[in-house]
Design an enzyme around this catalytic site. Structure first.
Site, short mmCIF file in Angstrom:
data_model
loop_
_atom_site.label_atom_id
_atom_site.label_comp_id
_atom_site.label_asym_id
_atom_site.label_seq_id
_atom_site.Cartn_x
_atom_site.Cartn_y
_atom_site.Cartn_z
CB CYS A 94 -1.59 -11.69 -2.35
SG CYS A 94 -2.01 -10.17 -1.39
CG HIS A 128 -10.86 -8.90 -2.91
ND1 HIS A 128 -9.60 -9.46 -2.49
CD2 HIS A 128 -11.80 -9.44 -1.75
CE1 HIS A 128 -9.83 -10.07 -1.55
NE2 HIS A 128 -11.08 -10.11 -0.75
CD GLU A 157 -12.69 -10.23 2.21
OE1 GLU A 157 -12.78 -10.89 3.60
OE2 GLU A 157 -11.77 -10.78 1.69
CB CYS A 214 -6.93 -5.82 -6.18
SG CYS A 214 -7.74 -6.56 -4.56
CG ASP A 218 -4.99 -13.59 -1.72
OD1 ASP A 218 -4.36 -12.92 -1.88
OD2 ASP A 218 -6.46 -13.69 -1.46
CB SER A 219 -4.10 -11.35 2.35
OG SER A 219 -4.92 -10.99 1.18
N1 DGL Z 1 -5.07 -10.31 -1.90
C1 DGL Z 1 -5.23 -8.76 -1.98
C2 DGL Z 1 -4.37 -8.09 -3.17
O1 DGL Z 1 -4.48 -8.74 -4.24
C3 DGL Z 1 -6.23 -8.05 -1.67
C4 DGL Z 1 -6.70 -8.29 -0.14
C5 DGL Z 1 -5.94 -7.59 0.88
O2 DGL Z 1 -5.83 -6.34 0.92
O3 DGL Z 1 -5.21 -8.37 1.48
O4 DGL Z 1 -3.88 -7.24 -3.44
#
Ligand code: DGL
Length: 278
Positions: free
Chosen positions: A74, A187, A153, A185, A11-12
């Site tokens: 992600c 989050h 976050e 997403c 993930d990012s």
């Molecule tokens: N992990 C990203 C997603 O699921 C959200 C966080 C980001 O923007 O990097 O799209």
């Protein structure tokens, strides 16, 4: 690679721990390696080219880990880079898009459907295309919700500011009589209650984490790669600020994050990157 090889999750940042949690629950004997590109998070507001580059630059890391499966947790990276990753990595890769789409289609009878995601995921059109290909009759409402990621976050899970922003993004949908909505997403599941309160209780909110973990299990079963040995501790890798990751991980996991290492992702000018943009 064999059944005892680990599974990679990418993930990012910390958000993919929503997927990690489900994979740990559904596949408790698997050894998990989680990579969070915390030096470059968020991906969700970046261009397609940058998201592809960042994602493909993790290839050398994954090749070294001897994993049997990579899960791109992600949504933004899955939207733009999944196919390229599959083409350029010698390891099977699954993303979160397909399982989320299958789940929402299985849950929706007549629609409309809401899709809530980062700016870049919405712009990619992958969810809209995949859902419309199966059910062209269903009306879709795609909404970019860029401020949800920083709010989560910050730990503002139940904060008035989050409600205010959710109302700003989603209140107009109250008149559209959504049947279902996809939290597309990593989050957004953490502010599910806020989203539900803005949309109303009649809207079924769908998440991809559990169906993605089930898809991983199905793949391992089909390929005789399920780990039957004793469970081992997960390993976490970040590209920046380990202490921030540990702190935020508390919102996502009910377990402490041990075994955390900081690594540096090398910028690659690899042939696969050149091909990606040609
Ligand atoms: N992990 C990203 C997603 O699921 C959200 C966080 C980001 O923007 O990097 O799209």
């Amino acid at each position: 690679m064999n059944a005892e090889s680990p599974i990679g999750l990418f993930d990012s940042g910390v958000g993919g721990l929503t997927v990690f949690r489900e994979v740990s629950r559904i596949l408790p004997r698997e050894r998990l390696i989680y990579l969070a590109d915390t030096a470059r998070v968020p991906y969700g507001n970046r261009s397609k080219e940058t998201i592809i580059r960042y994602t493909l630059e993790t290839i050398p890391f994954w090749e070294e880990q001897n994993i049997k499966l990579l899960i791109v947790a992600c949504h933004t990276a899955s939207s733009h880079a999944l196919t390229l990753l599959q083409e350029n990595l010698s390891i099977p890769v699954i993303g979160v898009i397909q399982s989320g789409v299958q789940k929402i289609l299985a849950t929706t009878t007549r629609g409309p459907i809401g899709i809530f995601a980062t700016k870049s995921t919405i712009e990619s059109g992958v969810y809209q295309t995949a859902i419309s290909a199966e059910r062209p009759d269903i009306q879709l409402f795609s909404v970019e919700c860029p401020l949800f990621v920083p709010l989560v976050e910050e730990g503002f899970l139940n904060h008035p500011a989050t409600t205010l922003i959710a109302e700003h993004y989603l209140q107009h949908l109250q008149d559209q009589h959504l049947e279902t909505a996809l939290l597309a997403c990593t989050h957004y599941p953490l502010i599910r209650l806020v989203i539900q309160s803005v949309l109303g209780s009649s809207v079924a909110l769908i998440e991809s984490a559990e169906p993605t973990a089930i898809a991983a299990k199905t793949y391992l079963e089909k390929n005789n790669l399920l780990n039957t040995s004793f469970p081992s501790n997960p390993e976490f890798y970040v590209t920046d600020a380990p202490e921030k990751f540990v702190k935020l991980a508390k919102y996502f996991l009910s377990q402490e994050v041990f075994s955390l290492k900081k690594i540096r992702i090398q910028e690659m000018i690899a042939p696969c990157l050149k091909n990606a943009f040609s």
